[in-house]
Scaffold this motif. Structure first.
Motif, PDB file in Angstrom:
ATOM      1  N   LEU A 250       0.380  -0.792  -0.326  1.00 35.74           N
ATOM      2  CA  LEU A 250      -0.050  -0.076   0.055  1.00 35.74           C
ATOM      3  C   LEU A 250       1.289   1.415  -0.005  1.00 35.74           C
ATOM      4  O   LEU A 250       0.660   2.075  -0.766  1.00 35.74           O
ATOM      5  N   ILE A 251       1.997   1.054   0.526  1.00 39.56           N
ATOM      6  CA  ILE A 251       2.822   2.292   0.331  1.00 39.56           C
ATOM      7  C   ILE A 251       3.233   2.545  -0.806  1.00 39.56           C
ATOM      8  O   ILE A 251       3.196   3.873  -1.391  1.00 39.56           O
ATOM      9  N   LEU A 252       3.482   1.764  -1.311  1.00 41.70           N
ATOM     10  CA  LEU A 252       4.358   1.610  -2.838  1.00 41.70           C
ATOM     11  C   LEU A 252       3.634   2.214  -3.802  1.00 41.70           C
ATOM     12  O   LEU A 252       4.353   3.466  -4.066  1.00 41.70           O
ATOM     13  N   VAL A 253       2.079   1.574  -3.558  1.00 34.80           N
ATOM     14  CA  VAL A 253       0.804   2.362  -4.619  1.00 34.80           C
ATOM     15  C   VAL A 253       1.130   3.853  -3.973  1.00 34.80           C
ATOM     16  O   VAL A 253       0.715   4.336  -5.378  1.00 34.80           O
ATOM     17  N   ALA A 254       1.038   3.780  -3.132  1.00 36.40           N
ATOM     18  CA  ALA A 254       1.008   5.360  -2.722  1.00 36.40           C
ATOM     19  C   ALA A 254       1.261   6.585  -2.653  1.00 36.40           C
ATOM     20  O   ALA A 254       1.473   7.880  -4.027  1.00 36.40           O
ATOM     21  N   VAL A 255       2.907   5.940  -2.992  1.00 33.90           N
ATOM     22  CA  VAL A 255       4.487   7.063  -3.290  1.00 33.90           C
ATOM     23  C   VAL A 255       4.639   6.674  -5.459  1.00 33.90           C
ATOM     24  O   VAL A 255       4.630   7.655  -5.113  1.00 33.90           O
ATOM     25  N   LEU A 256       4.066   5.369  -5.753  1.00 36.35           N
ATOM     26  CA  LEU A 256       3.728   5.518  -6.878  1.00 36.35           C
ATOM     27  C   LEU A 256       2.731   6.741  -7.182  1.00 36.35           C
ATOM     28  O   LEU A 256       2.396   7.057  -8.663  1.00 36.35           O
ATOM     29  N   GLN A 257       1.777   6.866  -6.805  1.00 35.72           N
ATOM     30  CA  GLN A 257       0.616   7.757  -6.878  1.00 35.72           C
ATOM     31  C   GLN A 257       1.229   9.026  -7.397  1.00 35.72           C
ATOM     32  O   GLN A 257       0.295  10.069  -7.823  1.00 35.72           O
ATOM     33  N   LEU A 258       1.731   9.406  -5.997  1.00 35.40           N
ATOM     34  CA  LEU A 258       2.559  10.681  -6.223  1.00 35.40           C
ATOM     35  C   LEU A 258       3.185  11.080  -7.679  1.00 35.40           C
ATOM     36  O   LEU A 258       3.361  12.276  -7.879  1.00 35.40           O
ATOM     37  N   GLY A 259       3.293  10.280  -8.483  1.00 36.81           N
ATOM     38  CA  GLY A 259       4.091  10.588  -9.457  1.00 36.81           C
ATOM     39  C   GLY A 259       5.506   9.931  -9.800  1.00 36.81           C
ATOM     40  O   GLY A 259       6.185  10.589 -11.012  1.00 36.81           O
ATOM     41  N   PHE A 260       6.417   9.201  -8.856  1.00 37.53           N
ATOM     42  CA  PHE A 260       6.951   8.516  -9.275  1.00 37.53           C
ATOM     43  C   PHE A 260       7.168   7.955 -10.315  1.00 37.53           C
ATOM     44  O   PHE A 260       5.879   6.699 -10.954  1.00 37.53           O
ATOM     45  N   ASN A 261       8.034   7.295 -11.261  1.00 32.84           N
ATOM     46  CA  ASN A 261       8.130   6.589 -12.496  1.00 32.84           C
ATOM     47  C   ASN A 261       8.457   5.585 -11.901  1.00 32.84           C
ATOM     48  O   ASN A 261       8.929   5.083 -10.905  1.00 32.84           O
ATOM     49  N   ALA A 262       7.308   4.392 -12.469  1.00 32.17           N
ATOM     50  CA  ALA A 262       7.657   3.180 -12.411  1.00 32.17           C
ATOM     51  C   ALA A 262       8.786   1.993 -12.391  1.00 32.17           C
ATOM     52  O   ALA A 262       8.858   1.082 -11.863  1.00 32.17           O
ATOM     53  N   ASN A 263       9.630   3.203 -12.803  1.00 27.46           N
ATOM     54  CA  ASN A 263      10.956   2.107 -12.990  1.00 27.46           C
ATOM     55  C   ASN A 263      11.643   2.264 -11.974  1.00 27.46           C
ATOM     56  O   ASN A 263      12.742   2.118 -11.454  1.00 27.46           O
ATOM     57  N   ASP A 264      11.360   3.503 -10.995  1.00 29.02           N
ATOM     58  CA  ASP A 264      11.771   3.525  -9.576  1.00 29.02           C
ATOM     59  C   ASP A 264      11.849   2.837  -8.458  1.00 29.02           C
ATOM     60  O   ASP A 264      11.516   3.069  -7.228  1.00 29.02           O
ATOM     61  N   PHE A 265      10.292   1.793  -8.967  1.00 28.66           N
ATOM     62  CA  PHE A 265       9.808   1.170  -7.900  1.00 28.66           C
ATOM     63  C   PHE A 265      11.118   0.153  -6.926  1.00 28.66           C
ATOM     64  O   PHE A 265      11.037   0.238  -5.787  1.00 28.66           O
ATOM     65  N   ARG A 266      12.072  -0.294  -7.626  1.00 20.68           N
ATOM     66  CA  ARG A 266      12.886  -1.095  -6.732  1.00 20.68           C
ATOM     67  C   ARG A 266      13.662  -0.161  -5.800  1.00 20.68           C
ATOM     68  O   ARG A 266      14.430   0.137  -4.664  1.00 20.68           O
ATOM     69  N   PHE A 267      14.078   1.122  -6.314  1.00 19.00           N
ATOM     70  CA  PHE A 267      14.997   2.203  -5.915  1.00 19.00           C
ATOM     71  C   PHE A 267      14.108   2.429  -3.886  1.00 19.00           C
ATOM     72  O   PHE A 267      14.227   2.610  -3.159  1.00 19.00           O
ATOM     73  N   LEU A 268      12.665   2.928  -4.528  1.00 24.37           N
ATOM     74  CA  LEU A 268      11.336   3.322  -3.239  1.00 24.37           C
ATOM     75  C   LEU A 268      10.663   1.676  -2.349  1.00 24.37           C
ATOM     76  O   LEU A 268      10.847   1.889  -1.433  1.00 24.37           O
ATOM     77  N   SER A 269      10.843   0.602  -2.806  1.00 28.84           N
ATOM     78  CA  SER A 269      11.148  -1.158  -2.196  1.00 28.84           C
ATOM     79  C   SER A 269      12.519  -0.028  -1.341  1.00 28.84           C
ATOM     80  O   SER A 269      12.557  -0.521   0.450  1.00 28.84           O
TER      81      SER A 269
END
Length: 293
Positions: A250-269
């Motif tokens: 849920l945190i990752l989805v919320a962060v991605l919803q803020l406009g981050f690029n999907a390519n940043d998924f691992r960095f965000l993780s």
């Protein structure tokens, strides 16, 4: 809203990997990187068998068996050949990449049009999302119940004793090498189960599917421990892994919803994991300095 609902379902499926890693890392104190390869292997075995017309339930069970064999290889390398645990798991992880490619026959397998556990459940529930949620919860609760029962037995207590103090366990007559192999088989079997279910839910298996999964599993464990810091029974602790996995997604989805690029998924993780690992200590340090200690 549908995106958050799907994230909860994915979190439940990934929590099975978290529980598998909890056995090797928290109970056994073994840093096992085999898990990344076991996840991919479980997904690949399930996908190729389902594509070949086998029952999805049988394919899932055989995926668990494949994961257990992967754990046994790591256990055998570290107990019989005296290779350090971390290095043994890296060796197994490296070798299993080729094994998974051999099993799958190609880097990516699609399950579109094939009958999966989720499509079978959908026929009963008449709703795709509800079928995914119910099936995920059933598997998670069954695994929690079975692990809780296991660790109440003499065998389970021997596994715990091996993780707590291997020298003392040896002195009590416990075959710690056997316990280590058993724990790694159990851990990687659960991780392969998670891979098989995630592949069926996603509709495909990919050779890169397991990359970075250790971070996801650790995040589920750590988030649960940070939020529920009090002393809990093993059953409740395993449930916090499930909740931690859901919260993480849920945190990752919320962060991605803020406009981050999907390519940043691992960095965000990785960032979320660091945040929950370091956060409590940073907060304590801040209040300690503010109080003049």
């Amino acid at each position: 809203m549908a995106l958050y609902y799907s994230a909860c379902i994915q979190g439940i499926l990934w929590s099975l990997m978290g529980m598998g890693l909890y056995i090797s890392f928290r109970i056994l104190g073994f840093a096992d990187l085999t898990s990344e390869a076991s996840f991919t292997l479980g997904a690949g075995v399930a996908a190729i068998l389902i594509q070949s017309g086998y029952s999805p339930l049988l394919a899932t069970l055989l995926a668990i068996g494949a994961g257990m064999l992967a754990g046994l290889v790591t256990g055998w390398l570290t107990t019989f050949l005296a290779i350090p645990g971390l290095l043994a798991s890296i060796i197994t992880m490296t070798g299993l990449y080729s094994v998974s490619l051999r099993v799958m026959g190609q880097p990516n397998l699609s399950l579109r049009g094939s009958e999966t556990l989720f499509s079978l459940m959908e026929q009963v529930m008449a709703s795709s999302d509800l079928a995914r949620l119910v099936l995920g919860l059933v598997f998670a609760l069954v695994v929690v119940a079975m692990l809780s029962l296991l660790f109440k037995t003499d065998l389970g207590q021997a596994l715990v004793a091996t993780g707590d103090n291997r020298i003392m366990a040896d002195s009590l007559g416990i075959n710690t090498h056997r316990m280590l192999r058993l724990a790694l088989m159990l851990s990687n079997g659960l991780i392969a189960l998670s891979g098989a279910l995630v592949a069926q839910d996603n509709g495909f298996a990919d050779i890169q599917l397991g990359n970075g999964t250790v971070v996801i599993a650790f995040s589920a464990i750590v988030i649960g421990e940070v939020i529920f810091r009090q002393q809990l029974s093993l059953t409740k602790r395993l449930m916090t892994v499930v909740l931690g996995a859901v919260i993480y997604r849920l945190i990752l989805v919320a962060v991605l919803q803020l406009g981050f690029n999907a390519n940043d998924f691992r960095f965000l993780s990785a960032f979320v994991l660091v945040l929950f690992l370091a956060g409590p200590n940073l907060i304590k340090r801040y209040f300690r300095q503010k109080g003049g200690y």
